[in-house]
Scaffold this motif. Structure first.
Motif, PDB file in Angstrom:
ATOM      1  N   GLY A 160      -1.707  -8.027  -7.669  1.00 54.46           N
ATOM      2  CA  GLY A 160      -0.389  -8.234  -7.675  1.00 54.46           C
ATOM      3  C   GLY A 160       0.235  -8.094  -6.319  1.00 54.46           C
ATOM      4  O   GLY A 160       0.050  -6.946  -5.697  1.00 54.46           O
ATOM      5  N   ALA A 161       0.988  -9.094  -5.709  1.00 49.17           N
ATOM      6  CA  ALA A 161       1.415  -9.316  -4.523  1.00 49.17           C
ATOM      7  C   ALA A 161       2.514  -9.001  -3.996  1.00 49.17           C
ATOM      8  O   ALA A 161       3.400  -9.971  -4.398  1.00 49.17           O
ATOM      9  N   ALA A 162       3.167  -8.254  -3.017  1.00 53.68           N
ATOM     10  CA  ALA A 162       4.409  -8.206  -2.627  1.00 53.68           C
ATOM     11  C   ALA A 162       4.630  -9.042  -1.415  1.00 53.68           C
ATOM     12  O   ALA A 162       5.292  -9.482  -0.794  1.00 53.68           O
ATOM     13  N   SER A 163       3.282  -9.208  -0.352  1.00 49.80           N
ATOM     14  CA  SER A 163       3.239  -9.747   0.750  1.00 49.80           C
ATOM     15  C   SER A 163       1.884 -10.594   0.785  1.00 49.80           C
ATOM     16  O   SER A 163       1.086 -10.507  -0.045  1.00 49.80           O
ATOM     17  N   GLU A 164       1.796 -11.261   2.028  1.00 51.50           N
ATOM     18  CA  GLU A 164       0.822 -12.117   1.957  1.00 51.50           C
ATOM     19  C   GLU A 164      -0.771 -11.607   2.192  1.00 51.50           C
ATOM     20  O   GLU A 164      -1.584 -12.123   1.499  1.00 51.50           O
ATOM     21  N   CYS A 165      -0.549 -10.758   2.911  1.00 54.10           N
ATOM     22  CA  CYS A 165      -2.167 -10.131   3.510  1.00 54.10           C
ATOM     23  C   CYS A 165      -2.344  -8.867   2.785  1.00 54.10           C
ATOM     24  O   CYS A 165      -1.695  -8.011   2.610  1.00 54.10           O
ATOM     25  N   THR A 166      -3.756  -8.602   2.688  1.00 53.75           N
ATOM     26  CA  THR A 166      -4.369  -7.398   2.516  1.00 53.75           C
ATOM     27  C   THR A 166      -5.685  -7.274   3.088  1.00 53.75           C
ATOM     28  O   THR A 166      -6.062  -8.289   3.564  1.00 53.75           O
ATOM     29  N   GLY A 167      -6.248  -6.282   3.226  1.00 53.90           N
ATOM     30  CA  GLY A 167      -7.572  -6.078   4.094  1.00 53.90           C
ATOM     31  C   GLY A 167      -7.613  -6.559   5.396  1.00 53.90           C
ATOM     32  O   GLY A 167      -8.545  -7.128   5.842  1.00 53.90           O
ATOM     33  N   GLY A 168      -6.523  -5.989   6.286  1.00 57.54           N
ATOM     34  CA  GLY A 168      -6.614  -6.380   7.559  1.00 57.54           C
ATOM     35  C   GLY A 168      -6.250  -7.620   8.010  1.00 57.54           C
ATOM     36  O   GLY A 168      -6.676  -7.803   9.152  1.00 57.54           O
ATOM     37  N   GLY A 169      -5.538  -8.304   7.223  1.00 60.84           N
ATOM     38  CA  GLY A 169      -5.273  -9.665   7.620  1.00 60.84           C
ATOM     39  C   GLY A 169      -5.583 -10.881   6.526  1.00 60.84           C
ATOM     40  O   GLY A 169      -5.338 -12.100   6.936  1.00 60.84           O
ATOM     41  N   VAL A 170      -6.430 -10.346   5.706  1.00 60.74           N
ATOM     42  CA  VAL A 170      -7.138 -11.494   4.743  1.00 60.74           C
ATOM     43  C   VAL A 170      -5.750 -12.145   4.126  1.00 60.74           C
ATOM     44  O   VAL A 170      -4.975 -11.287   3.255  1.00 60.74           O
ATOM     45  N   ARG A 171      -5.414 -13.321   4.153  1.00 54.92           N
ATOM     46  CA  ARG A 171      -4.156 -14.035   3.257  1.00 54.92           C
ATOM     47  C   ARG A 171      -4.368 -14.183   1.816  1.00 54.92           C
ATOM     48  O   ARG A 171      -4.491 -15.332   1.510  1.00 54.92           O
TER      49      ARG A 171
END
Length: 347
Positions: free
Chosen positions: A241-252
């Motif tokens: 569930g995403a509020a922004s594009e990236c997680t994991g240090g920049g994984v889009r």
């Protein structure tokens, strides 16, 4: 994440001026403190030049030494009315942020996504304002606010632009947590846990290696999902569930996350073999995975997740690289304002 230290209840009735006088030189620097001043508006507003700041530092985040962190904080705060405190535990950081915001100070979270999450929770609860000086190994929330280095934090303080940030509200059976980037289960949780145990690496490389290790021991789990009024069961590799594009240090992982501001971007990949999953990971690194036939991405008001699997790991919920809780859980975009000082109004 934090070193053990003072418990929150000892800070009741906290007096900032007394604390500044009695501080330990090893844990606090005092800068010039002037008059407080915030001009709180709606979606975008500005602070005035008299705003006061607390730079709250997590000494154990990232790879930089505490001295380097102190030097960077001194550089960023040199033209502002600011004090600097070193957090000793999660409770300590939370209480310091709360007390500072209730005093009208802007709290700059000097650490990674974990500390930023703690400070953000207090900003939401108190109606205060926060900013970020990224010291962590992921720094996805900071990047989503266009803060990638100390120079961006300097610019945020100089320009005084405050913007409302999106976040995920994660509700468990008896408590709730927030997530500033992406929260989820399956591969996201497993990779986050492994990343926390890997030394040296940072950013996208850290989480890519962690995800590859997870995929070598590939496990998919059966979840019951409720989207608004629809319920279904799926065998999943990952759900986010995403509020922004990236997680994991920049994984889009969620390139379209902000296209519907009031609704949660829910993405999941259904069960697949190891080779297919690794190919999917490669596509995800560049944000090209949405066209994969095993991936679904939609927007919902709320997503409820439950799991009947006997495997405890299947029920772990992670967000911002941190453990949040155990299923069942409900995810939705938070509706209380989160005010963040950013370099410009386009963050």
């Amino acid at each position: 994440m934090f070193r053990g230290g003072q418990s929150a209840h000892t800070l009741a009735g906290f007096n900032w001026s007394d604390y500044a006088e009695k501080r330990s030189p090893r844990t606090m620097d005092k800068f010039n403190m002037g008059k407080k001043g915030l001009n709180l508006g709606k979606s975008v507003h500005s602070t005035n030049s008299n705003a006061e700041y607390l730079f709250l530092v997590n000494p154990s985040s990232g790879k930089a030494s505490i001295q380097k962190k102190r030097d960077l904080v001194s550089k960023v705060s040199r033209h502002s009315n600011a004090i600097t405190l070193i957090s000793e535990s999660e409770d300590h950081a939370s209480q310091l942020a709360k007390d500072a915001m209730l005093e009208g100070r802007i709290v700059v979270a000097c650490g990674g996504d974990g500390l930023q999450n703690i400070v953000a929770q207090q900003a939401i609860d108190t109606g205060g304002v926060m900013s970020v000086l990224p010291f962590g190994r992921g720094n996805d929330f900071a990047a989503s606010m266009q803060i990638r280095s100390f120079r961006d934090t300097e610019l945020a303080i100089k320009n005084g632009v405050v913007q409302h940030a999106r976040y995920v509200n994660v509700e468990f059976s008896d408590y709730s947590r927030i997530c500033l980037t992406c929260a989820g289960v399956g591969l996201l949780s497993d990779a986050s846990l492994r990343a926390s145990r890997l030394p040296l690496l940072k950013g996208k490389a850290l989480y890519t290696v962690a995800a590859l290790i997870s995929l070598m021991k590939l496990k998919c789990h059966r979840y019951t999902l409720s989207f608004d009024d629809v319920e279904l069961q799926k065998e999943l590799l990952i759900l986010v569930g995403a509020a922004s594009e990236c997680t994991g240090g920049g994984v889009r992982i969620a390139p379209d996350a902000k296209s519907e501001p009031d609704r949660l971007n829910v993405l999941f990949a259904t069960s697949q073999g190891r080779t297919s999953a690794i190919k999917l990971l490669v596509k995800a690194l560049s944000g090209k995975h949405l066209a994969h036939d095993k991936v679904e991405s939609n927007f919902h008001e709320r997503c409820r997740i439950a799991c009947e699997n006997d495997n405890y790991g299947a029920s772990l919920v992670y967000g911002d690289g941190e453990y949040l809780g155990v299923l069942p859980a409900s995810l939705q975009i938070g509706n209380k304002p989160l005010r963040v000082l950013v370099p410009n109004a386009n963050a």
